[in-house]
Design an enzyme around this catalytic site. Structure first.
Site, short mmCIF file in Angstrom:
data_model
loop_
_atom_site.label_atom_id
_atom_site.label_comp_id
_atom_site.label_asym_id
_atom_site.label_seq_id
_atom_site.Cartn_x
_atom_site.Cartn_y
_atom_site.Cartn_z
N LYS A 111 -8.63 -3.00 7.13
CA LYS A 111 -7.98 -2.60 5.64
C LYS A 111 -7.85 -3.38 4.82
O LYS A 111 -7.71 -4.73 5.01
CB LYS A 111 -6.67 -1.83 6.18
N GLU A 180 0.87 3.33 -1.14
CA GLU A 180 2.22 3.04 -0.87
C GLU A 180 2.96 2.80 -2.07
O GLU A 180 2.48 2.46 -3.04
CB GLU A 180 1.84 1.30 -0.58
O1 KIV Z 1 0.78 -4.80 6.38
C1 KIV Z 1 1.02 -3.66 6.52
O2 KIV Z 1 2.18 -3.54 7.55
C2 KIV Z 1 0.90 -2.49 5.55
C3 KIV Z 1 1.48 -1.37 6.03
C4 KIV Z 1 2.97 -1.10 5.70
C5 KIV Z 1 0.59 -0.21 5.37
O3 KIV Z 1 -0.23 -2.87 4.79
#
Ligand code: KIV
Length: 263
Positions: A111, A180
């Protein structure tokens, strides 16, 4: 086993996607056995695991360690690793090299936070066969730009930028996108306008799935608690009670008793 294809097909079948974070072996085992679809090794480990003020300090080596042990625990869910600050923004080469390192320790994808400014990195990862989850809205690695953990997508300008970025991430081939802390109406509009699943956190009920930070939702971290977090357990309180009981029993000579000793 959940794959990125499973996640894509869940939107088509209108099945809600359930996601949580995990950073260590016992928690990842519990989360996976509960049937969670995506297990994110979030850089939120910096806050809720390591006690940092924000996510910026966590390193590649630390995230690799968390990803390796979570991947060892997970038998069914899709393990996605969060690329930490400065591991992908600097160049396409850095993004490819660091994303690849996450796949080598067991993640099925990565991600990255942001849209247009990192599109070239995202496109390259996907072209090389590395699945990418996008992340738009309140992206915590840009905390200093936002001046705090503020709601994003309120102004017309910010709204249209987020919509355009969601489209760009879809076109680039992201398998899903985290939204978010944005208004419910905007999350609903983005969800309707892209074919990839949207995963909300503080983005209301109309996203295709939801994610929370595990430590927040089980009450294991209470330095701060955003409005969107629902507490499903008080694990921190249960641990405190157990530790205090142990302390008292040792002090009084109640533990260890015969049942916990060898003849
Ligand atoms: O780092 C994380 O836990 C996240 C989530 C809150 C989406 O990016």
């Amino acid at each position: 086993m959940v794959t990125v294809k499973t996640i894509a097909s869940m939107k088509q079948k209108q099945e809600r996607i359930v996601c949580l974070t995990a950073y260590d072996y016992p928690m990842a085992c519990i989360v996976d056995k509960a049937g969670i679809d995506i297990i994110l090794v979030g850089d939120s480990a910096a806050n809720v695991f390591a006690g940092e003020k924000n996510t910026l300090p966590i390193t590649m080596e630390e995230m690799l360690y968390h990803t390796r042990i979570v991947s060892r625990a997970v038998k069914n869910g899709l393990v996605i690793a969060d690329m930490p600050f400065l591991s992908y923004q600097t160049s396409i080469r850095d993004a490819v090299y660091n994303a690849g390192r996450f796949l080598k320790v067991g993640a099925a994808g990565v991600k990255l936070e942001g849209g247009t400014p990192i599109l070239a990195m995202i496109e390259r990862l996907i072209a090389l066969g590395i699945p990418v989850m996008g992340h738009l809205g309140l992206t915590p690695q840009s905390i200093h730009k936002f001046g705090g953990y503020k709601l994003q997508g309120r102004s017309e300008d910010s709204k249209s930028r987020l919509l355009a970025d969601a489209k760009l991430l879809e076109e680039a081939g992201c398998f899903a996108v985290v939204l978010e802390k944005i208004p419910v109406s905007l999350a609903k509009e983005i969800t309707a306008s892209v074919s990839i699943p949207t995963i909300g956190i503080g983005a209301g009920p109309f996203c295709d799935g939801q994610i929370l930070v595990l430590h927040d939702m089980i009450g294991l971290f209470d330095d701060f608690s955003p409005k969107f977090v629902k507490r499903y357990a008080q694990v921190g309180e249960a641990i405190r009670q157990a530790v205090e009981q142990y302390r008292d029993e040792v002090r009084k000579g109640v533990y260890p008793d015969k049942a916990h000793s060898f003849d």
